[in-house]
Each structure stands twice: as C-alpha cells, then as structure tokens.
Design an enzyme around this catalytic site. Structure first.
Site, PDB file in Angstrom:
ATOM      1  N   ARG A  15       0.854  -1.183   0.000  1.00  0.00           N
ATOM      2  CA  ARG A  15       0.000   0.000   0.000  1.00  0.00           C
ATOM      3  C   ARG A  15       0.895   1.239   0.000  1.00  0.00           C
ATOM      4  O   ARG A  15       2.069   1.181   0.358  1.00  0.00           O
ATOM      5  CB  ARG A  15      -0.903  -0.004   1.225  1.00  0.00           C
ATOM      6  CG  ARG A  15      -1.903  -1.143   1.242  1.00  0.00           C
ATOM      7  CD  ARG A  15      -2.506  -1.328   2.631  1.00  0.00           C
ATOM      8  NE  ARG A  15      -3.220  -0.144   3.082  1.00  0.00           N
ATOM      9  CZ  ARG A  15      -3.559   0.097   4.350  1.00  0.00           C
ATOM     10  NH1 ARG A  15      -3.234  -0.777   5.290  1.00  0.00           N
ATOM     11  NH2 ARG A  15      -4.221   1.179   4.679  1.00  0.00           N
ATOM     12  N   SER A  17       0.379   4.150   1.725  1.00  0.00           N
ATOM     13  CA  SER A  17       0.376   5.017   2.895  1.00  0.00           C
ATOM     14  C   SER A  17       1.801   5.126   3.439  1.00  0.00           C
ATOM     15  O   SER A  17       2.651   4.274   3.176  1.00  0.00           O
ATOM     16  CB  SER A  17      -0.553   4.468   3.981  1.00  0.00           C
ATOM     17  OG  SER A  17       0.019   3.315   4.588  1.00  0.00           O
ATOM     18  N   LYS A  85      -2.520  -7.519  11.400  1.00  0.00           N
ATOM     19  CA  LYS A  85      -3.899  -7.389  11.886  1.00  0.00           C
ATOM     20  C   LYS A  85      -4.868  -7.026  10.756  1.00  0.00           C
ATOM     21  O   LYS A  85      -6.078  -7.124  10.934  1.00  0.00           O
ATOM     22  CB  LYS A  85      -3.988  -6.381  13.035  1.00  0.00           C
ATOM     23  CG  LYS A  85      -3.823  -4.930  12.668  1.00  0.00           C
ATOM     24  CD  LYS A  85      -3.918  -4.066  13.916  1.00  0.00           C
ATOM     25  CE  LYS A  85      -3.712  -2.584  13.616  1.00  0.00           C
ATOM     26  NZ  LYS A  85      -4.802  -1.983  12.843  1.00  0.00           N
ATOM     27  N   ASP A  86      -4.343  -6.643   9.578  1.00  0.00           N
ATOM     28  CA  ASP A  86      -5.196  -6.351   8.430  1.00  0.00           C
ATOM     29  C   ASP A  86      -5.399  -7.559   7.527  1.00  0.00           C
ATOM     30  O   ASP A  86      -6.133  -7.490   6.544  1.00  0.00           O
ATOM     31  CB  ASP A  86      -4.589  -5.224   7.582  1.00  0.00           C
ATOM     32  CG  ASP A  86      -4.585  -3.889   8.297  1.00  0.00           C
ATOM     33  OD1 ASP A  86      -5.459  -3.677   9.161  1.00  0.00           O
ATOM     34  OD2 ASP A  86      -3.705  -3.060   8.010  1.00  0.00           O
ATOM     35  N   THR A 129     -12.462   6.191  16.670  1.00  0.00           N
ATOM     36  CA  THR A 129     -11.952   4.887  16.250  1.00  0.00           C
ATOM     37  C   THR A 129     -12.997   4.237  15.349  1.00  0.00           C
ATOM     38  O   THR A 129     -14.197   4.427  15.572  1.00  0.00           O
ATOM     39  CB  THR A 129     -11.640   3.955  17.425  1.00  0.00           C
ATOM     40  OG1 THR A 129     -11.152   2.702  16.911  1.00  0.00           O
ATOM     41  CG2 THR A 129     -12.869   3.683  18.271  1.00  0.00           C
ATOM     42  N   SER A 131     -12.555   0.893  14.837  1.00  0.00           N
ATOM     43  CA  SER A 131     -12.375  -0.505  15.220  1.00  0.00           C
ATOM     44  C   SER A 131     -13.495  -0.919  16.162  1.00  0.00           C
ATOM     45  O   SER A 131     -13.689  -0.312  17.224  1.00  0.00           O
ATOM     46  CB  SER A 131     -11.019  -0.672  15.919  1.00  0.00           C
ATOM     47  OG  SER A 131     -10.989  -1.821  16.718  1.00  0.00           O
ATOM     48  N   LEU A 132     -14.239  -1.969  15.791  1.00  0.00           N
ATOM     49  CA  LEU A 132     -15.278  -2.467  16.687  1.00  0.00           C
ATOM     50  C   LEU A 132     -14.680  -2.960  17.997  1.00  0.00           C
ATOM     51  O   LEU A 132     -15.294  -2.836  19.061  1.00  0.00           O
ATOM     52  CB  LEU A 132     -16.060  -3.594  16.017  1.00  0.00           C
ATOM     53  CG  LEU A 132     -17.065  -3.197  14.938  1.00  0.00           C
ATOM     54  CD1 LEU A 132     -17.757  -4.429  14.399  1.00  0.00           C
ATOM     55  CD2 LEU A 132     -18.083  -2.206  15.476  1.00  0.00           C
ATOM     56  N   ARG A 133     -13.488  -3.553  17.918  1.00  0.00           N
ATOM     57  CA  ARG A 133     -12.810  -4.021  19.142  1.00  0.00           C
ATOM     58  C   ARG A 133     -12.579  -2.856  20.096  1.00  0.00           C
ATOM     59  O   ARG A 133     -12.940  -2.916  21.286  1.00  0.00           O
ATOM     60  CB  ARG A 133     -11.461  -4.668  18.781  1.00  0.00           C
ATOM     61  CG  ARG A 133     -10.591  -5.010  20.005  1.00  0.00           C
ATOM     62  CD  ARG A 133      -9.195  -5.464  19.573  1.00  0.00           C
ATOM     63  NE  ARG A 133      -8.467  -4.419  18.868  1.00  0.00           N
ATOM     64  CZ  ARG A 133      -7.730  -3.483  19.463  1.00  0.00           C
ATOM     65  NH1 ARG A 133      -7.638  -3.444  20.781  1.00  0.00           N
ATOM     66  NH2 ARG A 133      -7.087  -2.580  18.756  1.00  0.00           N
ATOM     67  N   ARG A 134     -11.977  -1.793  19.586  1.00  0.00           N
ATOM     68  CA  ARG A 134     -11.707  -0.633  20.454  1.00  0.00           C
ATOM     69  C   ARG A 134     -13.008  -0.018  20.948  1.00  0.00           C
ATOM     70  O   ARG A 134     -13.100   0.430  22.091  1.00  0.00           O
ATOM     71  CB  ARG A 134     -10.863   0.399  19.699  1.00  0.00           C
ATOM     72  CG  ARG A 134      -9.433  -0.069  19.438  1.00  0.00           C
ATOM     73  CD  ARG A 134      -8.633   0.962  18.675  1.00  0.00           C
ATOM     74  NE  ARG A 134      -7.272   0.498  18.432  1.00  0.00           N
ATOM     75  CZ  ARG A 134      -6.611   0.655  17.299  1.00  0.00           C
ATOM     76  NH1 ARG A 134      -7.198   1.275  16.277  1.00  0.00           N
ATOM     77  NH2 ARG A 134      -5.373   0.215  17.163  1.00  0.00           N
ATOM     78  N   ARG A 151     -11.638   7.110  10.019  1.00  0.00           N
ATOM     79  CA  ARG A 151     -10.968   6.361   8.958  1.00  0.00           C
ATOM     80  C   ARG A 151      -9.839   7.208   8.369  1.00  0.00           C
ATOM     81  O   ARG A 151      -9.695   8.376   8.666  1.00  0.00           O
ATOM     82  CB  ARG A 151     -11.969   5.999   7.841  1.00  0.00           C
ATOM     83  CG  ARG A 151     -12.989   4.940   8.210  1.00  0.00           C
ATOM     84  CD  ARG A 151     -12.398   3.549   8.382  1.00  0.00           C
ATOM     85  NE  ARG A 151     -11.465   3.176   7.322  1.00  0.00           N
ATOM     86  CZ  ARG A 151     -11.784   2.779   6.097  1.00  0.00           C
ATOM     87  NH1 ARG A 151     -13.047   2.687   5.766  1.00  0.00           N
ATOM     88  NH2 ARG A 151     -10.857   2.458   5.219  1.00  0.00           N
ATOM     89  N   GLY A 152      -9.042   6.596   7.500  1.00  0.00           N
ATOM     90  CA  GLY A 152      -7.928   7.291   6.871  1.00  0.00           C
ATOM     91  C   GLY A 152      -6.598   6.759   7.370  1.00  0.00           C
ATOM     92  O   GLY A 152      -6.541   5.985   8.333  1.00  0.00           O
ATOM     93  N   ASN A 153      -5.522   7.156   6.687  1.00  0.00           N
ATOM     94  CA  ASN A 153      -4.199   6.712   7.131  1.00  0.00           C
ATOM     95  C   ASN A 153      -3.803   7.444   8.408  1.00  0.00           C
ATOM     96  O   ASN A 153      -4.531   8.304   8.909  1.00  0.00           O
ATOM     97  CB  ASN A 153      -3.162   6.882   6.012  1.00  0.00           C
ATOM     98  CG  ASN A 153      -2.993   8.334   5.580  1.00  0.00           C
ATOM     99  OD1 ASN A 153      -3.021   9.246   6.392  1.00  0.00           O
ATOM    100  ND2 ASN A 153      -2.814   8.552   4.285  1.00  0.00           N
ATOM    101  N   THR A 156      -3.771  11.250   8.318  1.00  0.00           N
ATOM    102  CA  THR A 156      -5.127  11.799   8.216  1.00  0.00           C
ATOM    103  C   THR A 156      -5.843  11.762   9.561  1.00  0.00           C
ATOM    104  O   THR A 156      -6.514  12.718   9.961  1.00  0.00           O
ATOM    105  CB  THR A 156      -5.936  11.003   7.171  1.00  0.00           C
ATOM    106  OG1 THR A 156      -5.297  11.117   5.901  1.00  0.00           O
ATOM    107  CG2 THR A 156      -7.363  11.519   7.078  1.00  0.00           C
ATOM    108  N   ARG A 157      -5.680  10.647  10.274  1.00  0.00           N
ATOM    109  CA  ARG A 157      -6.331  10.523  11.579  1.00  0.00           C
ATOM    110  C   ARG A 157      -5.805  11.568  12.566  1.00  0.00           C
ATOM    111  O   ARG A 157      -6.566  12.189  13.311  1.00  0.00           O
ATOM    112  CB  ARG A 157      -6.133   9.111  12.129  1.00  0.00           C
ATOM    113  CG  ARG A 157      -6.803   8.044  11.286  1.00  0.00           C
ATOM    114  CD  ARG A 157      -6.593   6.652  11.848  1.00  0.00           C
ATOM    115  NE  ARG A 157      -7.051   5.640  10.900  1.00  0.00           N
ATOM    116  CZ  ARG A 157      -7.501   4.444  11.225  1.00  0.00           C
ATOM    117  NH1 ARG A 157      -7.545   4.079  12.496  1.00  0.00           N
ATOM    118  NH2 ARG A 157      -7.898   3.591  10.308  1.00  0.00           N
ATOM    119  N   CYS A 244     -13.060  -7.621  10.285  1.00  0.00           N
ATOM    120  CA  CYS A 244     -13.280  -6.340  10.963  1.00  0.00           C
ATOM    121  C   CYS A 244     -14.666  -6.256  11.597  1.00  0.00           C
ATOM    122  O   CYS A 244     -14.921  -5.383  12.400  1.00  0.00           O
ATOM    123  CB  CYS A 244     -13.092  -5.194   9.978  1.00  0.00           C
ATOM    124  SG  CYS A 244     -11.371  -4.732   9.744  1.00  0.00           S
TER     125      CYS A 244
END
Length: 311
Positions: A15, A17, A85-86, A129, A131-134, A151-153, A156-157, A244
């Site tokens: 990728r 990023s 993790k992706d 976030t 992330s459903l986990r977070r 979202r975003g790299n 960006t975040r 995810c």
C-alpha cells in the site's frame, strides 16, 4: 532454516500510505542486506479508497490486501508486506503467509492534544476509532464517552484530531513508533485495560504458495516467538469468524515455552457485557499455538460470545 542459495530479484507489493511504505522499505533493506535485488510496487487498495464507511460495512480486512494479491497472481510483484492485523484469518487458495517478523509494540495508544489519559477525559468526550474491538472495550471502560468513526491513514487521523473533530483517538502504538511519532502518544494502554487485536504490531509477508524459493529467501526474517504468538491470536479470531466485523481482542504472551492467551468479545449494541477468556499451555509449534487459540475461542463461545457468520 537456510538462506536461498542464489540472490533473487524481488518486487514488493505494498500500500502507498506512509506507514505501509515504511514497512515495505524495512523489508527491502533487510533483503538487500542478504544480497537480493529489491524494488517496490506501490498500490492503492479499496480499503484506502473507501473512507466514508467503517470497514465492517464494506467488506472487512480483505479490502487492504486484495489488490496486492492480484499483483502477486499476475506476476507484477513477488511478495506483499502487510500489517498482520489487516490480513484475513484464512489465506486465499494459492497464497501463503511465508514470514512473520519480530513484533513491534502490540498495544494501543491514547492520543490527545489536551488530555493525558482516558480517565482524564470529561464526561461525554468524543473519541475516534473505527475498530469495533476498540469501540466495545472503550464502552466497557467509559460508557459515557461518545465513540465516533475515524478512517484514513495515520497522518489523516492525526490531522482530524488536531482540527478538533475529536477529544482523543486510539491508535496502534506500533505505527506511531515506526514513523518516529512516539511524542504523540500520551499513554499506552495495558492489555488488562485495552486488549490488543490479533496480530497487532506484527508484519506478515505473503507469497504465492508455489514460490518455495521466496519462502527460503524470507526464512532469515522470521521471528518464531512472534509467529507462535500471532498464530494463537489469529486462531481465536478464525474460530470466531474473524474479520473487521467481529468485536474481538486476542493477545498472547510467551515465557519460554509457556504461552498465555487472553481474549475478549464485546457486543457492539451494548446489550451483553464484555466476555473474557484466558488459557495457558506449553507451546513450541504453530499447530500447538493454533490449538490453544481455538480452546480460548471455545471458552468465549461457551460464555455467550457470538460467532460472526457474515462473509
């Protein structure tokens, strides 16, 4: 394991990023130091392009790796470097995870321009976030917080945080550290507070399954203690239908041959309480690690955690 007998010419699919490019450059340097000729093929994945919806609603983890796999299949690239993790829990037919490298910090980081910790946030503060986990772990810790999508790299975040769209955001510590942005971390969450995602902080290298020459070339980069840990973690996620769209955490630690794995499942709707499980066993092979992860997943299910059947 031995190094490939002759140098290879290797193209790395990655990728584009800044973090992904750092990871690919890191692998490139390690392979070049072993005599291989290495180039990078930068690509934009669907996961990078879709920024207005959470991954759980548009296809999950595979959105970050599909285009890279197509490049491998077509021969435009030979290996793909991923944040583990992706990576989906089951590799597509014809592909193999050939290498897991030594892990960076697997924990989550609390990032805020104003507040030094999660506890310091005022009632109703906005935390970013996707992330459903977070999300479920934050809701368990601070039900009063307002969790908003992010979202975003990485850059960006952080920009969205600095613009005041959020009071704080939660990111993987590994990415911040790899890019030399440790100063943005206000606090590192302990696993007892915020259990990490399966594979968080580890890099995985994917190849076509029939390229044993590449597997041999990558063998010196393998860090087996990390691979054992993430094999157990990913087995938990696999057993729970991991993508995810699963609000799941799994984190293994290895002390000699003794592995302990902790896992947690949460209900995104907040109806069920957080369900946790823990298991310890002697682990010296990936098969044993995966068996341990499956046992922990069984404990989660027995306690009421739901398996995701969404494709």
């Amino acid at each position: 394991m031995t190094v490939a007998t002759s140098p290879l010419s290797i193209v790395i699919a990655t990728r584009e990023s800044r973090l992904a490019m750092w990871q690919a450059e890191h692998v490139k340097a390690l392979l070049q130091a072993r005599g291989h000729t290495v180039e990078l093929l930068g690509m934009t994945t669907k996961g990078d392009q879709i920024l207005d919806r959470t991954l759980s609603k548009v296809g999950g983890k595979g959105l970050f790796v599909k285009e890279l796999e197509v490049a491998l299949e077509e021969g435009r690239a030979h290996i793909a470097v991923h944040s583990l993790k992706d990576v989906p829990m089951d590799m597509p037919q014809g592909f193999a995870l050939a290498c897991v490298m030594e892990r960076e910090d697997p924990h989550d980081a609390f990032v805020s321009p104003k507040y030094h910790s999660l506890d310091a946030l005022p009632q109703g503060a906005v935390v970013g976030t996707s992330s459903l986990r977070r999300q479920v772990l934050l809701q368990a810790l601070r039900p009063d917080l307002k969790i908003e999508p992010l979202r975003g790299n990485l850059d960006t975040r952080l920009r969205k945080l600095d613009e005041g769209q959020y009071d704080a955001i939660v990111l993987a510590a590994a990415g911040l550290k790899r890019l030399g942005m440790q100063d943005r971390i206000r606090a590192i969450f302990s696993p007892t507070t915020m259990l990490p995602a399966a594979g968080q902080g580890a890099l995985g290298i994917e190849i076509r399954a029939d390229r044993q020459d590449l597997a041999q070339a990558l063998a010196p980069l393998v860090h087996m203690p990390t691979w054992l840990r993430v094999a157990a973690e990913r087995a938990v996620s696999r057993s729970m239908g991991g993508s995810c769209s699963v609000p799941l955490a799994a984190h293994a630690v290895l002390d000699g041959d003794l592995m302990r794995i902790d896992a947690a499942w949460g209900d995104p709707q907040g109806v069920q309480s957080l369900i946790c499980a823990q298991q310890t066993a002697t682990v010296t092979t990936r098969a044993q690690a995966e068996a341990l992860g499956a046992q922990v997943a069984a404990h989660l299910q027995a306690a009421g955690a739901k398996i995701c059947t969404q494709s």
